[in-house]
Design a protein around this motif. Sequence first.
Motif, PDB file in Angstrom:
ATOM      1  N   GLY A 117      34.504 -38.270  25.456  1.00  0.00           N
ATOM      2  CA  GLY A 117      34.014 -37.459  26.566  1.00  0.00           C
ATOM      3  C   GLY A 117      32.601 -37.858  26.901  1.00  0.00           C
ATOM      4  O   GLY A 117      32.031 -38.730  26.277  1.00  0.00           O
ATOM      5  N   SER A 118      32.019 -37.224  27.905  1.00  0.00           N
ATOM      6  CA  SER A 118      30.652 -37.539  28.304  1.00  0.00           C
ATOM      7  C   SER A 118      29.824 -36.281  28.220  1.00  0.00           C
ATOM      8  O   SER A 118      29.471 -35.684  29.223  1.00  0.00           O
ATOM      9  N   SER A 119      29.552 -35.842  26.981  1.00  0.00           N
ATOM     10  CA  SER A 119      28.792 -34.622  26.798  1.00  0.00           C
ATOM     11  C   SER A 119      27.294 -34.852  26.951  1.00  0.00           C
ATOM     12  O   SER A 119      26.531 -33.906  26.961  1.00  0.00           O
ATOM     13  N   TYR A 120      26.879 -36.139  27.053  1.00  0.00           N
ATOM     14  CA  TYR A 120      25.450 -36.433  27.189  1.00  0.00           C
ATOM     15  C   TYR A 120      24.967 -35.984  28.559  1.00  0.00           C
ATOM     16  O   TYR A 120      25.525 -36.308  29.583  1.00  0.00           O
ATOM     17  N   SER A 121      23.896 -35.201  28.588  1.00  0.00           N
ATOM     18  CA  SER A 121      23.325 -34.747  29.860  1.00  0.00           C
ATOM     19  C   SER A 121      21.893 -34.306  29.624  1.00  0.00           C
ATOM     20  O   SER A 121      21.565 -33.773  28.560  1.00  0.00           O
ATOM     21  N   ARG A 122      21.064 -34.484  30.590  1.00  0.00           N
ATOM     22  CA  ARG A 122      19.685 -34.030  30.479  1.00  0.00           C
ATOM     23  C   ARG A 122      19.617 -32.516  30.652  1.00  0.00           C
ATOM     24  O   ARG A 122      20.387 -31.936  31.409  1.00  0.00           O
ATOM     25  N   ASN A 123      18.682 -31.906  29.971  1.00  0.00           N
ATOM     26  CA  ASN A 123      18.484 -30.471  30.086  1.00  0.00           C
ATOM     27  C   ASN A 123      17.832 -30.150  31.416  1.00  0.00           C
ATOM     28  O   ASN A 123      16.683 -30.540  31.663  1.00  0.00           O
ATOM     29  N   ALA A 124      18.550 -29.432  32.271  1.00  0.00           N
ATOM     30  CA  ALA A 124      18.019 -29.114  33.596  1.00  0.00           C
ATOM     31  C   ALA A 124      16.822 -28.185  33.527  1.00  0.00           C
ATOM     32  O   ALA A 124      16.043 -28.088  34.478  1.00  0.00           O
ATOM     33  N   ALA A 157      26.874 -22.801  40.440  1.00  0.00           N
ATOM     34  CA  ALA A 157      26.470 -21.420  40.724  1.00  0.00           C
ATOM     35  C   ALA A 157      24.957 -21.242  40.650  1.00  0.00           C
ATOM     36  O   ALA A 157      24.376 -20.470  41.425  1.00  0.00           O
ATOM     37  N   CYS A 158      24.322 -21.963  39.719  1.00  0.00           N
ATOM     38  CA  CYS A 158      22.867 -21.809  39.552  1.00  0.00           C
ATOM     39  C   CYS A 158      22.103 -23.088  39.859  1.00  0.00           C
ATOM     40  O   CYS A 158      20.880 -23.151  39.670  1.00  0.00           O
ATOM     41  N   GLY A 159      22.824 -24.127  40.298  1.00  0.00           N
ATOM     42  CA  GLY A 159      22.171 -25.390  40.609  1.00  0.00           C
ATOM     43  C   GLY A 159      21.669 -26.122  39.390  1.00  0.00           C
ATOM     44  O   GLY A 159      20.756 -26.956  39.488  1.00  0.00           O
ATOM     45  N   GLY A 160      22.253 -25.792  38.206  1.00  0.00           N
ATOM     46  CA  GLY A 160      21.860 -26.477  36.991  1.00  0.00           C
ATOM     47  C   GLY A 160      20.647 -25.883  36.297  1.00  0.00           C
ATOM     48  O   GLY A 160      20.193 -26.402  35.285  1.00  0.00           O
ATOM     49  N   THR A 161      20.114 -24.764  36.822  1.00  0.00           N
ATOM     50  CA  THR A 161      18.922 -24.162  36.220  1.00  0.00           C
ATOM     51  C   THR A 161      19.271 -23.182  35.113  1.00  0.00           C
ATOM     52  O   THR A 161      18.426 -22.847  34.282  1.00  0.00           O
ATOM     53  N   GLY A 162      20.487 -22.660  35.122  1.00  0.00           N
ATOM     54  CA  GLY A 162      20.877 -21.671  34.120  1.00  0.00           C
ATOM     55  C   GLY A 162      20.475 -20.258  34.469  1.00  0.00           C
ATOM     56  O   GLY A 162      20.764 -19.315  33.728  1.00  0.00           O
ATOM     57  N   GLU A 163      19.807 -20.097  35.613  1.00  0.00           N
ATOM     58  CA  GLU A 163      19.342 -18.781  36.032  1.00  0.00           C
ATOM     59  C   GLU A 163      19.718 -18.516  37.486  1.00  0.00           C
ATOM     60  O   GLU A 163      19.789 -19.443  38.301  1.00  0.00           O
ATOM     61  N   VAL A 164      19.917 -17.243  37.802  1.00  0.00           N
ATOM     62  CA  VAL A 164      20.245 -16.816  39.156  1.00  0.00           C
ATOM     63  C   VAL A 164      19.145 -15.888  39.648  1.00  0.00           C
ATOM     64  O   VAL A 164      18.770 -14.942  38.948  1.00  0.00           O
ATOM     65  N   SER A 205      25.998 -16.233  34.848  1.00  0.00           N
ATOM     66  CA  SER A 205      27.204 -15.797  34.141  1.00  0.00           C
ATOM     67  C   SER A 205      28.265 -16.892  34.074  1.00  0.00           C
ATOM     68  O   SER A 205      29.157 -16.850  33.230  1.00  0.00           O
ATOM     69  N   VAL A 206      28.166 -17.875  34.964  1.00  0.00           N
ATOM     70  CA  VAL A 206      29.176 -18.934  35.007  1.00  0.00           C
ATOM     71  C   VAL A 206      28.979 -19.928  33.858  1.00  0.00           C
ATOM     72  O   VAL A 206      29.927 -20.309  33.168  1.00  0.00           O
ATOM     73  N   CYS A 207      27.718 -20.354  33.635  1.00  0.00           N
ATOM     74  CA  CYS A 207      27.451 -21.362  32.603  1.00  0.00           C
ATOM     75  C   CYS A 207      26.815 -20.767  31.361  1.00  0.00           C
ATOM     76  O   CYS A 207      26.514 -21.499  30.409  1.00  0.00           O
ATOM     77  N   GLY A 208      26.570 -19.462  31.367  1.00  0.00           N
ATOM     78  CA  GLY A 208      25.966 -18.819  30.203  1.00  0.00           C
ATOM     79  C   GLY A 208      24.514 -19.201  29.996  1.00  0.00           C
ATOM     80  O   GLY A 208      23.998 -19.089  28.877  1.00  0.00           O
ATOM     81  N   GLY A 209      23.857 -19.659  31.054  1.00  0.00           N
ATOM     82  CA  GLY A 209      22.441 -20.011  30.959  1.00  0.00           C
ATOM     83  C   GLY A 209      22.170 -21.441  30.545  1.00  0.00           C
ATOM     84  O   GLY A 209      21.012 -21.844  30.415  1.00  0.00           O
TER      85      GLY A 209
END
Length: 379
Positions: free
Chosen positions: A108-115, A196-203, A169-173
Amino acid sequence: MAEEKRDYYEVLDVRKDASEAEIKSAFRKMAMKYHPDKNPGDKEAEEKFKEVNEAYSVLSDPEKKEKYDRYGFAGVDPSAGGFGGFEGGFGGFEDIFNMFGGFGGGFGSSYSRNANAPRKGRDIEKRMNITFDEAVFGCHKTIRLSKDVVCDTCHGSGAAPGSSKKKCSVCGGTGQVRTVRSTMFGQMQQVSACSACGGTGEVNENPCSDCSGTGRVRKTLNINVDIPAGVDDDSVITLRGQGQPGSNGGPAGDLYIVLSVAKHDMFVRKGDDLWLQLPVTFTQAALGDEVTIPGLKDKLSCKIPAGTQPGTVLRLKGKGVPNVHTHLPGDMFVEVNLEVPTKLTAEQKELIRQLGEFSNTDGYTKRNKFMDGLKELFK
């Protein structure tokens, strides 16, 4: 192939220890020189322009620059091997492990930068015009600059006063969502930014009215700039933290002031040295003289030795421009130019003829050498 490329530092004509500002300034010069708009139809210039952009894309990125300095093109070019620049080729095991999601969950491709990671704000470059004297002696200037600043109402949070952003609530932050699909190779995982949050983890349910939830507002500011003595054309003054504001608590970018220095009416500057063209008469060149010439601050005395030839360069030590780093002055070089009069009275012409008749030709070394060569040629 990597071996066919020129070294990136050579492409931008900078030292390996060049600063960010020096790299940016060199790129700007090269890009202007080879820009397609200035070289229409020139394929060679077009290739140079691409080469300059490629070099800058690596040397302006601290992470890429570090890998390039350590491994050369293999560190930044995927086609050069070593998994496109993972440190140490197969030695970068941790990166490869993360990229494929470990050995427990299939490929899989779980590697991702922290938004939500802190990010430095963008740098700003602005050109400033100064006079020759301001560059030589230094000065204090004030510039007006329109840029983003942190919103005073919400202090950069983007939320209205008295409220705060909520965890998505979609990505759990986390700012990321994971999807799994079945393929012939097994379960494939894909990680992407949460829509839902644009990758920020917050709404932001109650955005600040002054900045519309961005945490930033546009303002025009007066910024003081101290220009040290000895700067030259295209010198760069760096103002740390005066660029665009960072995000997620990251530092602000920097402001680079690129100087354009006006030409002087009499002096030509070459580094820390000054050059001056001094017209003299035949009498001054032949008999010698002591003349007054301009200096940076005061008048200077310059002695012309008897028998000075046209094009002779006289040096006045320590009368040049102070070095911007050491503050030690350069020198002034005075080039003597013999000026022949274009208007003579009848009496002056007669005196010159008499001088020619009684002149001792032994003093004309170059003329005598020429005449001897001429005689030898037509023997």
